[in-house]
Every structure is written in C-alpha cells, then in structure tokens.
Scaffold this motif. Structure first.
Motif, short mmCIF file in Angstrom:
data_model
loop_
_atom_site.label_atom_id
_atom_site.label_comp_id
_atom_site.label_asym_id
_atom_site.label_seq_id
_atom_site.Cartn_x
_atom_site.Cartn_y
_atom_site.Cartn_z
N TYR A 93 10.59 1.57 37.37
CA TYR A 93 9.68 1.73 36.26
C TYR A 93 9.00 0.80 35.95
O TYR A 93 9.27 -0.33 35.93
CB TYR A 93 10.83 1.98 34.92
CG TYR A 93 10.30 2.21 33.77
CD1 TYR A 93 9.79 3.09 33.23
CD2 TYR A 93 10.49 1.07 32.76
CE1 TYR A 93 9.45 3.35 31.92
CE2 TYR A 93 10.07 1.05 31.35
CZ TYR A 93 9.50 2.40 31.05
OH TYR A 93 9.00 2.78 29.84
N PRO A 94 7.73 0.91 35.32
CA PRO A 94 6.65 -0.14 35.30
C PRO A 94 6.55 -0.83 34.08
O PRO A 94 5.81 -2.07 33.99
CB PRO A 94 5.29 0.68 35.24
CG PRO A 94 5.62 1.92 34.85
CD PRO A 94 7.04 2.28 35.29
N PHE A 95 7.50 -0.78 33.06
CA PHE A 95 7.49 -1.38 31.86
C PHE A 95 8.79 -2.11 31.67
O PHE A 95 9.71 -2.08 32.13
CB PHE A 95 6.83 -0.57 30.75
CG PHE A 95 5.62 0.18 30.90
CD1 PHE A 95 4.48 -0.52 31.22
CD2 PHE A 95 5.45 1.61 31.13
CE1 PHE A 95 3.36 0.08 31.61
CE2 PHE A 95 4.32 2.13 31.33
CZ PHE A 95 3.15 1.27 31.57
N ASP A 96 8.55 -2.90 30.27
CA ASP A 96 9.90 -3.93 30.09
C ASP A 96 10.62 -3.22 28.82
O ASP A 96 11.58 -4.03 28.42
CB ASP A 96 9.64 -5.36 29.95
CG ASP A 96 8.46 -5.61 28.86
OD1 ASP A 96 8.18 -4.59 28.15
OD2 ASP A 96 8.09 -6.72 28.33
N ALA A 97 10.39 -2.00 28.51
CA ALA A 97 11.15 -1.47 27.35
C ALA A 97 10.97 0.12 27.52
O ALA A 97 9.77 0.43 28.28
CB ALA A 97 10.69 -1.89 26.05
N VAL A 98 11.85 0.98 27.02
CA VAL A 98 11.59 2.19 26.98
C VAL A 98 12.25 2.84 25.61
O VAL A 98 12.56 2.05 24.91
CB VAL A 98 12.42 2.95 28.25
CG1 VAL A 98 13.88 2.88 28.00
CG2 VAL A 98 11.75 4.23 28.51
N GLY A 99 11.99 4.38 25.49
CA GLY A 99 12.57 4.62 24.17
C GLY A 99 11.91 6.14 23.88
O GLY A 99 11.40 6.78 24.85
N GLY A 100 11.88 6.24 22.68
CA GLY A 100 11.21 7.64 22.18
C GLY A 100 11.24 7.73 20.64
O GLY A 100 12.44 7.27 20.18
N VAL A 101 10.49 8.47 20.16
CA VAL A 101 10.46 8.67 18.70
C VAL A 101 10.32 10.28 18.44
O VAL A 101 9.33 10.80 18.98
CB VAL A 101 9.42 8.13 17.92
CG1 VAL A 101 9.29 8.26 16.56
CG2 VAL A 101 9.21 6.49 18.25
N VAL A 102 11.25 10.93 17.75
CA VAL A 102 10.95 12.44 17.26
C VAL A 102 10.70 12.33 15.88
O VAL A 102 11.53 11.75 14.88
CB VAL A 102 12.29 13.07 17.56
CG1 VAL A 102 11.92 14.62 17.27
CG2 VAL A 102 12.78 12.89 19.22
N HIS A 103 9.61 12.61 15.42
CA HIS A 103 9.01 12.81 14.00
C HIS A 103 9.15 14.12 13.59
O HIS A 103 9.65 14.95 14.35
CB HIS A 103 7.43 12.44 14.16
CG HIS A 103 6.53 13.20 14.79
ND1 HIS A 103 6.40 14.22 14.59
CD2 HIS A 103 5.86 12.79 16.09
CE1 HIS A 103 5.73 15.10 15.53
NE2 HIS A 103 5.39 14.10 16.15
N ASN A 104 8.92 14.42 12.25
CA ASN A 104 9.18 15.56 11.78
C ASN A 104 8.03 16.13 11.34
O ASN A 104 7.79 16.74 10.11
CB ASN A 104 10.29 15.64 10.87
CG ASN A 104 10.77 17.16 10.70
OD1 ASN A 104 10.22 18.01 11.11
ND2 ASN A 104 11.59 17.35 9.61
N ASP A 105 6.88 15.97 12.01
CA ASP A 105 5.41 16.58 11.51
C ASP A 105 5.23 17.70 12.22
O ASP A 105 4.62 17.52 13.37
CB ASP A 105 4.45 15.33 11.66
CG ASP A 105 2.94 15.95 10.87
OD1 ASP A 105 2.82 17.16 10.73
OD2 ASP A 105 2.43 14.97 10.43
N GLY A 106 5.20 19.02 11.58
CA GLY A 106 4.88 20.28 12.59
C GLY A 106 3.61 20.38 12.64
O GLY A 106 3.16 21.35 13.38
#
Ligand code: ARG
Ligand code: ZN
Length: 485
Positions: free
Chosen positions: A294-307
């Motif tokens: 994996y090329p980076f030093d952190a990971v994650g994700g964001v689920v917003h609620n903008d349809g």
C-alpha cells in the motif's frame, strides 16, 4: 454491477455524453508544457510571467506554469451558520523559470493579502485566476513561499457533464470533494494533477462537529466553542484528492497492521453503513495481495449523506462515498475495492494528462472484477466475455476522451476490458509483472498512456503497440484477444 463508482451518471445508464460539452476553454491554444514551462521565452533568464494554463488537453484552464509546488500549508476555519470560510494558505514552491508574476487557481473566494517569501505582493483576480506579482522577480530555480489570506462563501461547481462538486455547504457543515474541479473552490492552488505536493490541512470548526481530511491526524485541540483538527498528508498528492468533510459524523479510529484507519459515517445514516465501511481493512488486504505494498501511511473512508453527489471519489488515504453505494454489502465492498484501488492507480501513480484517466478508472474497475472473483462471483474473464459478447463494450476508445466523456463508460469499462485483453494476450505472469511494476515505477508521480504502452512492451519483451492501440485509441470493437505465441 460492473461500474460501482458512478451512480446513474456514468456506467450503468450510459454517460450523459449527449449533454453539450462545456464551452472550449479559451486557453486551449496557449503554449504551455506539461512540465510547467513559461509561455514566453522559456529559455530566457529575464523574468517573465508564468503560464496561466496547465497545457492539459482537456482542462487547460485548471493549473498554471512557471513553478512547482512542493507543499501546501492550509489553515481554514468554517462557520456552518454563515457558510463562511476563512483561510490562510502557505505554499512552498520552486520556480521553474525566472518569474515576474505567476498565477494560482481560486474560485469565487476573496483574497485579502498575498506575500511572496514574506514580502507583500500585489495581486489581481481574472476569472478563476489569482495573479500574483512579487515585489522583485523570483529567480529560476529559487525556492519561495506564497502566503495568501482569503475567505468568503465557497461556491461549488455544477457542470452538466461533471456533476455537482467542489466545496459544498451541507446542513450541518461542508464537504469538499470532486474531480477534476474542487481544490480551487477552497484554497489557492496550482490545480493540475501533475503538480503534486505534500499537505498540512488544519480545519477549525464548531466542537460539536468532526473535521476530516487526508492522511494522519496529528492534533485535535479545543479552543472555546471550536476545535482545530490538524491533518498531515506526507506523500505527494494531486490537488483534486484533497478532502474536507465537516459535519456530524460517527468517527472510528483504529490501526490495521500499524496503519492508522479513520472511518467516518454521516450521523444521519443507519448503523449498517458503519458495518459496511468497516470492511475497508479487509478489502485493503486483498488489494495489497494483488497490487503490492500500500503506497500511503494512512487509510480510511467517509460516507457522507449528500444525495446530490453522484459518484464516489478516491481522496488520498480517505475515499468519500455517496450513501447510495451503501445500500447492500455487495455494492459497498465493490465500491470500496474500486476507490482503494485508486490509491495505487490514480493517487500514487497519477495521470500525466486528464485524457489518461482510463489508467485510473480502468484499473479501479478491473479491481471490482478481481474482488468479484475473490467473493466467488464472476471472474475478470467472465466479466470481459459478458461485455464483449453482449455488445456492452463501449465503442469509444478510452484513451481519447473529451471533457464530456472523461468519466464515461469507456474510461471505466473499456479501460478494464483493455486490461483483461492484455492479460489474455500476455498471460498471467507477465500481466501481473506489468501491473505491479507500473505501480512501483511511478509511485508518487505521474504517468501517461504512452508510457504504459511502452512499459507493457518492455516487461513483455514484445511489441504490444498495435494490439493496445486498437483497444485504447481506435473506435469500434477490437478483435477478441488471443494468447500471443
Ligand atoms: N474518480 C471517481 C471514481 O472513482 C469518479 C469521479 C467522477 N467525477 C465527476 N466529476 N463526475 O469513479
Ligand atoms: Zn474510479
């Protein structure tokens, strides 16, 4: 589902390429080089203005020449009540020519002061450009800083072909995400994917809200009613991948094999979304087994609620997902596989020109097929055969899109089909050496379609030009691939 990352606008229902393309940018004919050369007297030592264009074949008005940014230090505070942003952007750059003046991109916001290496500079605004004239010219090769104080009510972009993107006010906060247009709506920037830089992003917002960005959270400090979140992205990042998500989010932090994981889900979404997003490390492990480290030093994700946002986006270390992708576990893991694959293909290895975007979307869609196989569903070969035989293969070639089709079906589906065709032609061993080697070779940089073809030739030890040309550049249906003897 063959194209997870676009809801409606793209793969599944056909790209809205019937919609009129945006008017051709005025700067299209300007002479700029992709390395950011000046439009006037590039070899002269006498100071000249930096180019007001990137020279990109699709989006020449985004980005400028004459300098190379190495770091952005961005401090913003955002007041959701008034939708007002106040910012200071400190840019560290190296001049690639002697500069009498230079441009940055900035959309809608108001600039109150500019200094160049701590000396106050004059500036003006021309459309979405901030033109900076330093008191004395910047010498060719000199390292310099630009500090811009600015603010106002950010204005998102709403383009018929590209959709709704940029710094978007939300009922509880704000969300900045988009591709290609987003960065200039919240900070002064050289807004071209070829000028990658590291980032320090500091966000101050009401303490009741979360303020998420890229990379590693190095501090979070309360001060009165506000809290300041300081994020550091230490790997070079293309400007469109910079993220801001301010709002009522359920934030979970953990580590996975030593990697910080930050997951955030809009508080208005059901808890099932948290469970689905929590699959991120598992999907990441699978992709590491396919593409290498994996090329980076952190990971994650964001689920917003903008349809209103019709796509997911591979923001570096922290993709953003529209809620529509999280209705079923199969859809959500597929889109997670797509956006995490972009961390290698798109974010670490970035386009050299926007017309190379199939190198992002083709690989990310191919990874959906790999994930499908991993989950016991169709294999890449079966996906390929379905598309090829059903007439589902887009006839437009992926490597020569227009502004209106750049995120259309060809970049995704025919991009992925091109990779499977290559795999059939060269065999598994060579295919995986090309894919993994490509990710390694250009890690942290930019690369073009021509370089990919040359690299495939080199690794396979044969000339794949004619074969790949048919898939990438020629309209119509290429002949069904066979194993090259
Ligand atoms: N790169 C995004 C993805 O993962 C899609 C971005 C589409 N951009 C847009 N302005 N519609 O598929
Ligand atoms: Zn994608």
């Amino acid at each position: 589902m063959v194209c997870a990352a676009l809801v409606a606008a793209g793969c599944t229902t056909g790209h809205p390429s019937a919609v009129a393309a945006p008017t051709a940018p005025a700067a299209r004919s300007a002479q700029a080089t992709s390395s950011g050369g000046a439009s006037a007297q590039p070899h002269s030592t006498s100071p000249a203005p930096g180019a007001a264009t990137s020279g990109d074949s699709l989006f020449p008005n985004d980005g400028n020449g004459g300098y190379d940014v190495t770091h952005y230090g961005i401090r913003i505070s955002y007041d959701p009540a008034t939708k007002t942003l106040t910012g200071t952007d400190t840019i560290t750059a190296v001049a690639t020519q002697a500069l009498s003046r230079f441009d940055l991109d900035l959309h809608a916001l108001t600039v109150s002061s500019v200094t160049v290496s701590n000396v106050s500079a004059t500036f003006s605004r021309v459309a979405d450009k901030l033109v900076v004239a330093p008191k004395s010219p910047v010498a060719d090769g000199a390292k310099f800083t630009v500090t811009i104080r600015y603010g106002g009510v950010p204005k998102p972009y709403d383009d018929p072909a590209l959709g709704f993107e940029g710094f978007i006010p939300e009922p509880d906060g704000a969300l900045a995400q988009g591709e290609p247009q987003v960065a200039a709506s919240w900070f002064p920037v050289n807004d071209r994917p070829t000028d990658k830089a590291t980032y320090d992003i500091t966000i101050t917002a009401p303490s009741t809200l979360a303020a998420i960005s890229n990379g590693v959270l190095v501090s979070k400090r309360a001060n009165g009613a506000d809290t300041t979140w300081h994020w550091v992205e230490s790997a070079p990042m293309a400007s469109y991948l910079a993220l801001v998500a301010i709002g009522n989010y359920r934030v979970t932090t953990s580590t996975h094999n030593g990697l910080p994981v930050v997951l955030a889900v809009a508080d208005s979404l059901p808890r099932s979304v948290d469970t689905a997003l929590a699959e991120t490390p598992k999907v990441l492990d699978f992709l590491v087994s396919q593409f290498g480290a994996y090329p980076f030093d952190a990971v994650g994700g964001v689920v917003h609620n903008d349809g209103r946002i019709r796509f997911a986006l591979e923001n570096q270390t922290r993709p953003t997902y529209a809620p529509a992708f999280f209705m079923t576990p199969q859809d959500s893991t597929t889109v997670i596989a797509h956006e995490l694959t972009h961390q290698w293909f798109g974010d670490s290895v970035s386009v050299g020109d926007w017309s190379d975007v199939w190198l992002n979307e083709g690989f990310a869609t191919y990874a959906e097929w790999l994930w499908s196989e991993h989950e016991g569903r169709e294999t890449p070969k079966e996906q390929f055969d379905d598309i090829y035989k059903s007439g589902g293969l887009p006839l437009d070639p992926p490597a020569s899109p227009t502004e209106a089709t750049v995120f259309g079906r060809s970049s995704y589906l025919r991009g992925a089909a091109t990779l499977e065709a290559l795999r059939i032609a060269v065999g598994d061993d060579t295919f995986w050496r090309i894919v993994r080697g490509w990710a390694q070779l250009h890690a942290g940089g930019n690369a073009t379609t021509a370089e990919f073809v040359a690299y495939a030739d080199q690794v396979s030890g044969r000339s794949l030009d004619t074969f790949l040309h048919a898939w990438l550049y020629e309209r119509g249906k290429p002949t069904y691939p066979t194993r090259l003897g």
